[in-house]
Design a protein around this motif. Structure first.
Motif, PDB file in Angstrom:
ATOM      1  N   GLU A   1      44.862  64.965  50.164  1.00 26.55           N
ATOM      2  CA  GLU A   1      46.130  65.679  50.317  1.00 26.55           C
ATOM      3  C   GLU A   1      46.992  65.641  49.055  1.00 26.55           C
ATOM      4  OE1 GLU A   1      46.751  61.460  51.824  1.00 26.55           O
ATOM      5  OE2 GLU A   1      45.193  63.003  51.828  1.00 26.55           O
ATOM      6  N   ILE A   2      46.672  64.762  48.087  1.00 28.30           N
ATOM      7  CA  ILE A   2      47.472  64.673  46.864  1.00 28.30           C
ATOM      8  C   ILE A   2      46.585  64.614  45.618  1.00 28.30           C
ATOM      9  CG2 ILE A   2      49.493  63.585  47.922  1.00 28.30           C
ATOM     10  CD1 ILE A   2      48.391  60.892  46.881  1.00 28.30           C
ATOM     11  N   SER A   3      45.370  65.100  45.707  1.00 32.03           N
ATOM     12  CA  SER A   3      44.430  64.977  44.593  1.00 32.03           C
ATOM     13  C   SER A   3      44.793  65.879  43.414  1.00 32.03           C
ATOM     14  CB  SER A   3      43.005  65.289  45.053  1.00 32.03           C
ATOM     15  OG  SER A   3      42.911  66.613  45.541  1.00 32.03           O
ATOM     16  N   GLU A   4      45.741  66.786  43.618  1.00 24.78           N
ATOM     17  CA  GLU A   4      46.209  67.635  42.529  1.00 24.78           C
ATOM     18  C   GLU A   4      47.702  67.383  42.319  1.00 24.78           C
ATOM     19  OE1 GLU A   4      45.297  71.594  43.725  1.00 24.78           O
ATOM     20  OE2 GLU A   4      43.158  71.405  43.297  1.00 24.78           O
ATOM     21  N   GLY A   5      48.067  67.216  41.067  1.00 24.89           N
ATOM     22  CA  GLY A   5      49.480  67.126  40.727  1.00 24.89           C
ATOM     23  C   GLY A   5      50.124  65.772  40.917  1.00 24.89           C
ATOM     24  N   VAL A   6      49.366  64.730  41.251  1.00 22.05           N
ATOM     25  CA  VAL A   6      49.954  63.415  41.504  1.00 22.05           C
ATOM     26  C   VAL A   6      49.234  62.348  40.690  1.00 22.05           C
ATOM     27  CG1 VAL A   6      50.442  61.632  43.224  1.00 22.05           C
ATOM     28  CG2 VAL A   6      50.716  64.055  43.819  1.00 22.05           C
ATOM     29  N   ILE A   7      50.015  61.521  40.003  1.00 26.75           N
ATOM     30  CA  ILE A   7      49.517  60.345  39.295  1.00 26.75           C
ATOM     31  C   ILE A   7      50.026  59.122  40.043  1.00 26.75           C
ATOM     32  CG2 ILE A   7      49.429  59.113  37.088  1.00 26.75           C
ATOM     33  CD1 ILE A   7      48.319  61.954  36.920  1.00 26.75           C
ATOM     34  N   VAL A   8      49.152  58.200  40.383  1.00 27.63           N
ATOM     35  CA  VAL A   8      49.566  56.987  41.079  1.00 27.63           C
ATOM     36  C   VAL A   8      49.340  55.776  40.182  1.00 27.63           C
ATOM     37  CG1 VAL A   8      49.210  57.892  43.398  1.00 27.63           C
ATOM     38  CG2 VAL A   8      47.310  56.789  42.201  1.00 27.63           C
ATOM     39  N   TYR A   9      50.146  54.740  40.404  1.00 26.69           N
ATOM     40  CA  TYR A   9      50.018  53.540  39.582  1.00 26.69           C
ATOM     41  C   TYR A   9      50.154  52.285  40.421  1.00 26.69           C
ATOM     42  CZ  TYR A   9      55.160  53.155  39.725  1.00 26.69           C
ATOM     43  OH  TYR A   9      56.463  53.042  40.130  1.00 26.69           O
ATOM     44  N   GLU A  10      49.645  51.194  39.864  1.00 29.35           N
ATOM     45  CA  GLU A  10      49.731  49.881  40.488  1.00 29.35           C
ATOM     46  C   GLU A  10      49.701  48.830  39.388  1.00 29.35           C
ATOM     47  OE1 GLU A  10      46.351  50.052  43.029  1.00 29.35           O
ATOM     48  OE2 GLU A  10      44.939  50.307  41.393  1.00 29.35           O
ATOM     49  N   ILE A  11      50.074  47.610  39.756  1.00 30.63           N
ATOM     50  CA  ILE A  11      50.005  46.476  38.839  1.00 30.63           C
ATOM     51  C   ILE A  11      48.894  45.559  39.340  1.00 30.63           C
ATOM     52  CG2 ILE A  11      51.275  44.630  37.691  1.00 30.63           C
ATOM     53  CD1 ILE A  11      52.438  47.364  37.179  1.00 30.63           C
ATOM     54  N   CYS A  12      48.014  45.149  38.434  1.00 30.18           N
ATOM     55  CA  CYS A  12      46.843  44.360  38.814  1.00 30.18           C
ATOM     56  C   CYS A  12      46.832  43.022  38.081  1.00 30.18           C
ATOM     57  CB  CYS A  12      45.553  45.110  38.493  1.00 30.18           C
ATOM     58  SG  CYS A  12      45.378  46.703  39.332  1.00 30.18           S
ATOM     59  N   VAL A  13      46.407  41.977  38.783  1.00 31.68           N
ATOM     60  CA  VAL A  13      46.221  40.668  38.172  1.00 31.68           C
ATOM     61  C   VAL A  13      44.756  40.276  38.313  1.00 31.68           C
ATOM     62  CG1 VAL A  13      46.918  39.475  40.307  1.00 31.68           C
ATOM     63  CG2 VAL A  13      46.935  38.244  38.143  1.00 31.68           C
ATOM     64  N   GLU A  14      44.204  39.720  37.254  1.00 32.14           N
ATOM     65  CA  GLU A  14      42.829  39.224  37.259  1.00 32.14           C
ATOM     66  C   GLU A  14      42.835  37.759  36.853  1.00 32.14           C
ATOM     67  OE1 GLU A  14      39.664  41.941  35.606  1.00 32.14           O
ATOM     68  OE2 GLU A  14      41.441  42.975  34.842  1.00 32.14           O
ATOM     69  N   VAL A  15      42.061  36.951  37.562  1.00 37.25           N
ATOM     70  CA  VAL A  15      41.951  35.530  37.239  1.00 37.25           C
ATOM     71  C   VAL A  15      40.486  35.107  37.325  1.00 37.25           C
ATOM     72  CG1 VAL A  15      44.233  35.076  38.243  1.00 37.25           C
ATOM     73  CG2 VAL A  15      42.191  34.680  39.617  1.00 37.25           C
ATOM     74  N   ASP A  16      40.200  34.006  36.660  1.00 37.73           N
ATOM     75  CA  ASP A  16      38.876  33.393  36.813  1.00 37.73           C
ATOM     76  C   ASP A  16      38.868  32.603  38.110  1.00 37.73           C
ATOM     77  OD1 ASP A  16      37.924  34.366  34.395  1.00 37.73           O
ATOM     78  OD2 ASP A  16      38.744  32.674  33.274  1.00 37.73           O
ATOM     79  N   GLY A  17      37.932  32.890  38.981  1.00 32.83           N
ATOM     80  CA  GLY A  17      37.822  32.143  40.222  1.00 32.83           C
ATOM     81  C   GLY A  17      38.565  32.793  41.363  1.00 32.83           C
ATOM     82  N   GLU A  18      38.864  32.006  42.389  1.00 32.18           N
ATOM     83  CA  GLU A  18      39.493  32.502  43.614  1.00 32.18           C
ATOM     84  C   GLU A  18      40.951  32.852  43.368  1.00 32.18           C
ATOM     85  OE1 GLU A  18      40.096  31.068  48.288  1.00 32.18           O
ATOM     86  OE2 GLU A  18      39.276  29.704  46.779  1.00 32.18           O
ATOM     87  N   LEU A  19      41.433  33.881  44.053  1.00 29.32           N
ATOM     88  CA  LEU A  19      42.816  34.316  43.903  1.00 29.32           C
ATOM     89  C   LEU A  19      43.418  34.571  45.279  1.00 29.32           C
ATOM     90  CD1 LEU A  19      45.114  35.153  42.013  1.00 29.32           C
ATOM     91  CD2 LEU A  19      44.196  37.483  42.063  1.00 29.32           C
ATOM     92  N   LEU A  20      44.352  33.706  45.682  1.00 30.86           N
ATOM     93  CA  LEU A  20      45.058  33.894  46.932  1.00 30.86           C
ATOM     94  C   LEU A  20      46.141  34.946  46.753  1.00 30.86           C
ATOM     95  CD1 LEU A  20      45.460  30.160  48.056  1.00 30.86           C
ATOM     96  CD2 LEU A  20      43.682  31.802  48.730  1.00 30.86           C
ATOM     97  N   GLU A  21      46.375  35.734  47.781  1.00 30.54           N
ATOM     98  CA  GLU A  21      47.324  36.841  47.673  1.00 30.54           C
ATOM     99  C   GLU A  21      48.724  36.365  47.298  1.00 30.54           C
ATOM    100  OE1 GLU A  21      49.297  40.294  50.509  1.00 30.54           O
ATOM    101  OE2 GLU A  21      47.213  39.675  50.862  1.00 30.54           O
ATOM    102  N   ALA A  22      49.177  35.264  47.895  1.00 27.27           N
ATOM    103  CA  ALA A  22      50.526  34.768  47.602  1.00 27.27           C
ATOM    104  C   ALA A  22      50.667  34.387  46.132  1.00 27.27           C
ATOM    105  CB  ALA A  22      50.845  33.568  48.491  1.00 27.27           C
ATOM    106  N   LEU A  23      49.646  33.743  45.578  1.00 26.25           N
ATOM    107  CA  LEU A  23      49.690  33.368  44.164  1.00 26.25           C
ATOM    108  C   LEU A  23      49.598  34.608  43.292  1.00 26.25           C
ATOM    109  CD1 LEU A  23      49.753  31.209  41.975  1.00 26.25           C
ATOM    110  CD2 LEU A  23      47.255  31.068  42.146  1.00 26.25           C
TER     111      LEU A  23
END
Length: 395
Positions: free
Chosen positions: A196-218
């Motif tokens: 429904e938005i594949s034309e005319g829309v740019i979406v963004y997010e912020i991503c974190v990467e870590v070595d090992g396990e990553l809990l959502e709260a952290l």
């Protein structure tokens, strides 16, 4: 390698901070868009530019849009007044779930190049609410375009953009979080893929990467720390606006998130002890010292590490204990904030001038629905205060 991506609001950033992150994203996407199309001719009121960008100018966004359409489409003054009035009248109701709480039906990018490129784009956070807000905004602008084209035979329609299809990741923050979690935080933006938005829309997010396990709260705590660091760096770059003031630990006035004292005779709530152990580790990692276990148990090891910090900081009390809000805790928090702010690297954003864009005066005025504080320092204090409270609760 574990990875977690979300929007600034979903990570816990207040609405005003999320909106400023949106300003940053629009800046970066604009640069990418112009590079992709081989250069832009930005529109300014009174000029003849062919590329419109929803940005702060000498007037409101709706009037800026109306001016652009009037010039490019050769409309008369009555049409320009209609467009600005229609735009302002069709402001969306405040949507509590929209990260930026955008209220204007003004696309972020419009290019007017007949026969080559007649398209527009909207930039939104990659959340359900953000995508829905983008869809509604695109439809609102198209309805305006369709209306104007009805009895104006020379009016040239704009289409939802398809020629620009970015998928880019920019790392802007990298460190050993709390001394023990090697991480990097990146901005990721792309053309939307949802049907429904594949034309005319740019979406963004912020991503974190870590070595090992990553809990959502952290992960959310790390993301928020990166946003704090980036905004502080941009505020420092906009020093003319603040008359020499910056958003940094030296000017923060914070309340303690701790519930009680730490030490041989302290209350030693395990959550408070873990919080102190984490902050001490964040300091020790920068000095090459060994790290203490974050186990919530006050021990000789914790007392010794805390005493070492007190001595290194030149504090009078070096007994290895602290009370909520005392000089030791204040210095620990400031050291942690200084460390995370030093980890911001905005060079890939081409940030020259970005601080003024993000923190400059807005002709549309302050929107109280954005939870915007009149005093930015107060707002930033509250943001950092909440971050430290959340860190104390999840570490």
């Amino acid at each position: 390698m574990a990875k977690f991506c979300t929007t600034p609001r979903a990570a816990g950033a207040p609405r005003w901070a999320a909106a400023k992150v949106g300003n940053v994203v629009e800046w970066v996407v604009r640069l990418d868009y112009c590079f992709d199309k081989g250069g832009c001719n930005p529109y300014q009121r009174g000029g003849t530019g062919t590329d419109f960008f929803d940005e702060r100018s000498d007037t409101t966004r709706c009037r800026f849009l109306a001016s652009f359409l009037a010039v490019r489409q050769q409309l008369d003054p009555a049409d320009e007044g209609f467009i600005s009035g229609s735009c302002e009248a069709r402001k969306k109701p405040v949507d509590a779930g929209d990260d930026e709480n955008e209220r204007f039906a003004v696309p972020d990018i419009i290019t007017h190049e007949p026969g080559v490129r007649m398209e527009f784009y909207e930039i939104k956070p990659n959340s359900f609410e953000g995508r829905e807000a983008a869809r509604a905004k695109v439809e609102t602008f198209l309805s305006l375009v369709d209306f104007l084209a009805v009895d104006r035979p020379n009016f040239q329609k704009y289409e939802k953009g398809t020629q620009f299809s970015p998928d880019r990741t920019i790392t802007f923050y990298q460190r050993n979080y709390l001394g023990i979690v090697p991480c990097k935080v990146s901005l990721h933006y792309r053309r939307a893929t949802e049907p429904e938005i594949s034309e005319g829309v740019i979406v963004y997010e912020i991503c974190v990467e870590v070595d090992g396990e990553l809990l959502e709260a952290l992960a959310k705590a790390i993301l928020v720390s990166a946003i704090i660091a980036a905004l502080a760096a941009l505020a420092a770059a906009a020093i003319v606006i603040f008359g020499g003031g910056v958003l940094g630990p030296a000017v923060l006035v914070l309340n303690s998130p701790m519930g009680g004292s730490i030490g041989p005779d302290g209350t030693n709530d395990p959550q408070d002890v873990r919080y102190v152990q984490a902050l001490v580790n964040d300091w020790r990692a920068t000095t090459g010292g060994s790290l203490v276990a974050i186990d919530g148990a006050f021990s000789e090891e914790t007392a010794g590490a805390l005493s070492d910090f007190q001595s290194a900081a030149g504090l009078e009390d070096t007994a290895g204990s602290l009370a909520p809000g005392d000089a030791t805790e204040t210095e620990l928090a400031s050291t942690h904030l200084n460390n995370l702010m030093a980890a911001a690297d905005l060079s890939e954003f081409q940030p020259d001038g970005l601080g003024d864009v993000v923190f400059g005066p807005d002709p549309d005025g302050v929107d109280p629905e954005l939870e915007e504080e009149q005093d930015l320092q107060t707002a930033f204090n509250a943001f950092v205060q909440q971050y430290l409270q959340d860190l104390r609760n999840v570490v």
